[in-house]
Scaffold this active site. Structure first.
Site, PDB file in Angstrom:
ATOM      1  N   GLY A  58       0.834  -1.190   0.000  1.00 40.37           N
ATOM      2  CA  GLY A  58       0.000   0.000   0.000  1.00 40.37           C
ATOM      3  C   GLY A  58       0.871   1.243   0.000  1.00 40.37           C
ATOM      4  O   GLY A  58       0.483   2.288   0.504  1.00 40.37           O
ATOM      5  N   CYS A  59       2.067   1.134  -0.587  1.00 41.56           N
ATOM      6  CA  CYS A  59       3.054   2.224  -0.543  1.00 41.56           C
ATOM      7  C   CYS A  59       2.569   3.488  -1.241  1.00 41.56           C
ATOM      8  O   CYS A  59       3.046   4.580  -0.954  1.00 41.56           O
ATOM      9  CB  CYS A  59       4.377   1.764  -1.161  1.00 41.56           C
ATOM     10  N   MET A  63      -1.028   6.543   4.043  1.00 45.45           N
ATOM     11  CA  MET A  63      -0.301   5.964   5.171  1.00 45.45           C
ATOM     12  C   MET A  63       0.976   5.281   4.710  1.00 45.45           C
ATOM     13  O   MET A  63       2.023   5.386   5.362  1.00 45.45           O
ATOM     14  CB  MET A  63      -1.179   4.966   5.935  1.00 45.45           C
ATOM     15  N   GLY A 150      -1.165  -2.554  10.150  1.00 50.50           N
ATOM     16  CA  GLY A 150      -1.750  -1.285  10.553  1.00 50.50           C
ATOM     17  C   GLY A 150      -3.088  -1.037   9.896  1.00 50.50           C
ATOM     18  O   GLY A 150      -3.803  -0.092  10.261  1.00 50.50           O
ATOM     19  N   THR A 151      -3.451  -1.875   8.929  1.00 53.78           N
ATOM     20  CA  THR A 151      -4.733  -1.728   8.249  1.00 53.78           C
ATOM     21  C   THR A 151      -5.866  -2.103   9.192  1.00 53.78           C
ATOM     22  O   THR A 151      -5.792  -3.107   9.905  1.00 53.78           O
ATOM     23  CB  THR A 151      -4.788  -2.623   6.996  1.00 53.78           C
ATOM     24  N   SER A 173      -2.307  -3.888  15.244  1.00 53.67           N
ATOM     25  CA  SER A 173      -2.961  -2.798  15.968  1.00 53.67           C
ATOM     26  C   SER A 173      -3.704  -1.909  14.976  1.00 53.67           C
ATOM     27  O   SER A 173      -3.103  -1.411  14.027  1.00 53.67           O
ATOM     28  CB  SER A 173      -1.936  -1.964  16.737  1.00 53.67           C
ATOM     29  N   MET A 176      -1.995   2.897  15.577  1.00 49.24           N
ATOM     30  CA  MET A 176      -0.540   2.907  15.708  1.00 49.24           C
ATOM     31  C   MET A 176      -0.007   4.159  16.404  1.00 49.24           C
ATOM     32  O   MET A 176       1.199   4.288  16.600  1.00 49.24           O
ATOM     33  CB  MET A 176       0.115   2.770  14.332  1.00 49.24           C
ATOM     34  N   HIS A 209     -13.052  11.651  10.153  1.00 51.01           N
ATOM     35  CA  HIS A 209     -11.846  11.238   9.444  1.00 51.01           C
ATOM     36  C   HIS A 209     -11.935  11.703   7.991  1.00 51.01           C
ATOM     37  O   HIS A 209     -13.023  12.063   7.519  1.00 51.01           O
ATOM     38  CB  HIS A 209     -11.680   9.713   9.460  1.00 51.01           C
ATOM     39  N   LYS A 213     -11.669   7.369   4.292  1.00 59.06           N
ATOM     40  CA  LYS A 213     -11.797   6.299   5.291  1.00 59.06           C
ATOM     41  C   LYS A 213     -13.224   5.763   5.257  1.00 59.06           C
ATOM     42  O   LYS A 213     -14.176   6.457   5.588  1.00 59.06           O
ATOM     43  CB  LYS A 213     -11.449   6.801   6.693  1.00 59.06           C
TER      44      LYS A 213
END
Length: 324
Positions: A58-59, A63, A150-151, A173, A176, A209, A213
């Site tokens: 997901g670069c 995020m 982190g997703t 988590s 983060m 958000h 999101k």
């Protein structure tokens, strides 16, 4: 409670001024966040120097790119491959000075296996989509590569089970930001120490958000679970704010952070509406999450090197050990 640092505002006015039952709340939010003079708070990331290689899936997302920027600062090695959607497969993108080739779903198995053979001490960082959480975790566990998830979203019970069964090292988590997690831990401790302390109180929750999101804030859900242990009545209806106009006018999100923020408001009211309390934690930008993710990578690398018996960790585990 403001935890991260683009702008940290002064303390709130008395809680009843922004009670959701108060007709002046819109004016309060706007005045409070947009007209007060901000001051800057700098959060520090772990200063450990390491060349741990990481693959950031997901670069190309917000995020993912934030994590790569933080990883560059921390001296981590960014591997030149990443998972992405099929329509991006074969493209090479430049993220924070790193050239990374995107691989689609059909290539995932072979790409990850060959990369893990080449970099046996690598760690995967996942910031993809909620719909991909379980499939990606299944693959990481199948190959045996450690990862930081982190997703948010997905089937969390299934996620923990596959990791536990595979004995792969992982930090999982949905939040983060270490300072926000510390607040959550404090809430959880209060719920354990004072069960039923707010019996009869009602709860109203708002979370704002960025429009991209899609799911409800997992952080808000965690805080709500603590309030329920305290005896609070809640109908599980969280007010999700995703419209930029409402975010500016109702919540007071600064223009420059409409594309990346996390504002949370919790309002407690007594049965007779004579007592009200307010909790909030607001974040502008993504650096708090990116820095927490890098700390998670460094933490996990240490656990792997020491051959720790425990395999699944969260941000609470990292907070308990502190910055060594």
């Amino acid at each position: 409670m403001w935890v991260q640092g683009a702008e940290l505002k002064q303390p709130l006015k008395p809680p009843f001024l922004c009670n959701p039952l108060n007709s002046n709340r819109t004016r309060f939010f706007t005045n409070h966040y947009q007209k007060r003079k901000p001051f800057v708070v700098v959060m520090s990331m772990s200063t450990k120097s390491t060349a741990v290689p990481i693959m950031v899936n997901g670069c190309n997302g917000k995020m993912g790119s934030s994590v790569i920027m933080a990883a560059n600062s921390a001296g981590l090695q960014i591997l030149p491959k990443s998972f992405g959607p099929e329509y991006e497969a074969g493209n090479t993108v430049e993220v924070c000075g790193n050239e990374i080739k995107i691989h689609g779903p059909s290539e995932r198995d072979s790409v990850l296996a060959s990369l893990y053979d080449e970099y046996p001490n690598m760690i995967v960082v996942d910031y993809t989509l909620p719909t991909l959480v379980n499939d990606n975790a299944d693959l990481y566990c199948k190959v045996g590569v450690p990862f930081v998830m982190g997703t948010t979203g997905g089937d969390r019970d299934r996620l923990y089970k596959i990791v536990d069964d595979s004995k792969v090292y992982a930090v999982i988590s949905p939040q983060m930001g270490k300072q926000v997690v510390a607040f959550l831990a404090a809430m959880d401790m209060m719920a354990e120490q004072f069960p039923g302390a707010f019996s009869g109180y009602s709860l109203h929750v708002k979370e704002s958000h960025q429009a991209a999101k899609l799911d409800t804030s997992a952080t808000a859900k965690a805080v709500i679970s603590c309030f329920k242990k305290l005896g609070v009545s809640f109908d599980d209806q969280i007010e999700m704010i995703r419209d930029p106009k409402e975010q500016k006018e109702l919540v007071g999100v600064p223009d420059e952070y409409l594309s990346g923020h996390a504002f949370h408001f919790y309002y407690l009211s007594s049965p007779g509406k004579t007592v009200s309390l307010e909790f909030q934690h607001n974040v502008c930008g993504r650096s708090i999450y990116a820095e927490g993710t890098i700390d998670a990578v460094l933490f996990l690398a240490e656990k792997i090197q020491s051959k720790a018996d425990k395999r699944i960790y969260n941000i609470i585990d990292i907070l308990r050990e502190g910055n060594k």
